[in-house]
Motif scaffolding. Sequence first.
Motif, mmCIF file in Angstrom:
data_model
loop_
_atom_site.group_PDB
_atom_site.id
_atom_site.type_symbol
_atom_site.label_atom_id
_atom_site.label_comp_id
_atom_site.label_asym_id
_atom_site.label_seq_id
_atom_site.Cartn_x
_atom_site.Cartn_y
_atom_site.Cartn_z
ATOM 1 N N MET A 138 32.110 25.655 35.442
ATOM 2 C CA MET A 138 33.437 25.877 34.721
ATOM 3 C C MET A 138 34.834 25.190 35.826
ATOM 4 S SD MET A 138 34.254 25.369 31.611
ATOM 5 C CE MET A 138 36.635 26.888 31.689
ATOM 6 N N ARG B 263 37.110 22.226 35.953
ATOM 7 C CA ARG B 263 37.496 22.072 34.273
ATOM 8 C C ARG B 263 37.883 22.865 33.793
ATOM 9 N NH1 ARG B 263 31.760 21.720 30.935
ATOM 10 N NH2 ARG B 263 32.716 19.622 30.506
ATOM 11 N N THR B 264 39.045 23.693 34.116
ATOM 12 C CA THR B 264 39.532 23.927 33.673
ATOM 13 C C THR B 264 40.865 23.225 34.259
ATOM 14 O OG1 THR B 264 40.787 25.584 35.101
ATOM 15 C CG2 THR B 264 39.099 26.543 33.824
ATOM 16 N N HIS B 265 41.204 22.104 34.497
ATOM 17 C CA HIS B 265 41.960 21.818 34.079
ATOM 18 C C HIS B 265 42.866 20.070 32.220
ATOM 19 C CE1 HIS B 265 38.788 18.219 34.590
ATOM 20 N NE2 HIS B 265 40.314 17.733 34.104
ATOM 21 N N TRP C 13 43.283 22.109 30.124
ATOM 22 C CA TRP C 13 44.281 22.698 29.653
ATOM 23 C C TRP C 13 45.485 22.458 30.411
ATOM 24 C CZ3 TRP C 13 44.243 27.358 26.569
ATOM 25 C CH2 TRP C 13 45.097 27.949 26.246
ATOM 26 N N VAL D 230 44.340 24.114 20.284
ATOM 27 C CA VAL D 230 42.481 23.875 21.482
ATOM 28 C C VAL D 230 41.637 24.526 20.028
ATOM 29 C CG1 VAL D 230 41.560 25.795 22.742
ATOM 30 C CG2 VAL D 230 43.856 24.956 23.303
ATOM 31 N N VAL E 102 36.771 22.933 22.426
ATOM 32 C CA VAL E 102 35.652 23.486 23.237
ATOM 33 C C VAL E 102 34.515 23.679 21.970
ATOM 34 C CG1 VAL E 102 35.338 25.632 24.450
ATOM 35 C CG2 VAL E 102 38.211 24.801 23.941
ATOM 36 N N LEU F 235 36.187 19.641 25.488
ATOM 37 C CA LEU F 235 35.777 20.537 26.987
ATOM 38 C C LEU F 235 33.482 21.216 26.214
ATOM 39 C CD1 LEU F 235 35.063 22.168 29.775
ATOM 40 C CD2 LEU F 235 35.637 24.203 28.599
ATOM 41 N N LEU G 178 39.267 29.491 30.438
ATOM 42 C CA LEU G 178 41.407 28.466 30.011
ATOM 43 C C LEU G 178 41.899 29.600 30.124
ATOM 44 C CD1 LEU G 178 39.031 26.277 27.786
ATOM 45 C CD2 LEU G 178 39.936 25.000 29.742
ATOM 46 N N GLU H 278 43.041 30.409 32.899
ATOM 47 C CA GLU H 278 43.983 29.474 33.889
ATOM 48 C C GLU H 278 45.285 28.993 33.317
ATOM 49 O OE1 GLU H 278 44.365 26.357 36.822
ATOM 50 O OE2 GLU H 278 42.782 26.978 36.571
#
Length: 341
Positions: free
Chosen positions: A29, A32-34, A36, A88, A116, A132, A157, A160
């Motif tokens: 992860m 990869r949280t970018h 959001w 989301v 997701v 994601l 996520l 973040e």
Amino acid sequence: MSAAPMYGYGYEEGRRAEVAALREVVAAMPGRTHLWPAGRPRVLLAGIGASHAALASPLYALRAAGLDVARTDCSDHPVAIGDVELVVALSQSGRSRETADLVTRFRAAGVGTLAVTNAETGPLREAAGAALTLGGFPDSRVSTVGFVVTYAALGMLADEAATGRIDDGWRRLPDLIEEAVSANDAVLADFAAGALASGSVDVVASAAQQTTAEAVALLLREGPLVPATAYGTRSYLHGPMDSAGADTAHLVIGDARELALARQLLEKPTAVLTVTDGTGVVPPGAVSVTVPTGLTGPQRALVEVCVLQALVSHTAATRGNPVDEIAFTREDTKIAALAEL
């Protein structure tokens, strides 16, 4: 009832595989949280079934951080309305019709959409503007691995979005889950054999742990076919608790206020299982399950769900209702391709 189609795993296989899958997702992860977006957009969290349950505790954590976030089960948004800036959407399989349909509507209205999902490809992935995807891990019909990995990804996520970083507790979580499942299994087996041999179950949790209540109630209904209903503690106090009696067992999840509720329920001839972090006093007569301290709300909820999956297993054995058998054939809840929408 007929045997369920296998989704790669049966329920018990999925339980054995989910922690290893969680380790992989937690390790992958960072970076990869970018997905959001930066800033504080108005967000709609969307999912149905187990995915809707998975949204509850992250929703609470995001609101506690001051973010403007709402939750939908997808069926209550017939059109893309409101001032939503980001949807989301969570789906373990990526094939939930209602979720893909909602994402399609909002994207067509110019709203940002992020899927997701455990699935690498599929209708939800195709419908969303960004995705994601988590590796396509094998799952069970009554979701185990798929629930764990998609929930954990959403939780990270949410970290973040709320704080700008992934909380360090996620790295410890696989080990903590294994320890908590092992430590509580015998207690859960005894409770299932006695209190859950018949009757219904009320599953009650604090707002921060609402994912636990909703997910476990659904597991009990889908697996051993137990009439189970999820409640938030505050709502439960306003009337639903009044029917407590010998025909209804109670799972009470939280801390001080939930332990007070357990004491009140035990004034009636009912069975009560408490799930706490061990810092409060469990009332005499209640059965106690303990989860680790020092976790965020979403992290603790995942530990609780994994621990209580064992209660589902033991209840299925007690009642003679195998988790991997199906009660109904679903006619229109899953889709094979976006073109079917």
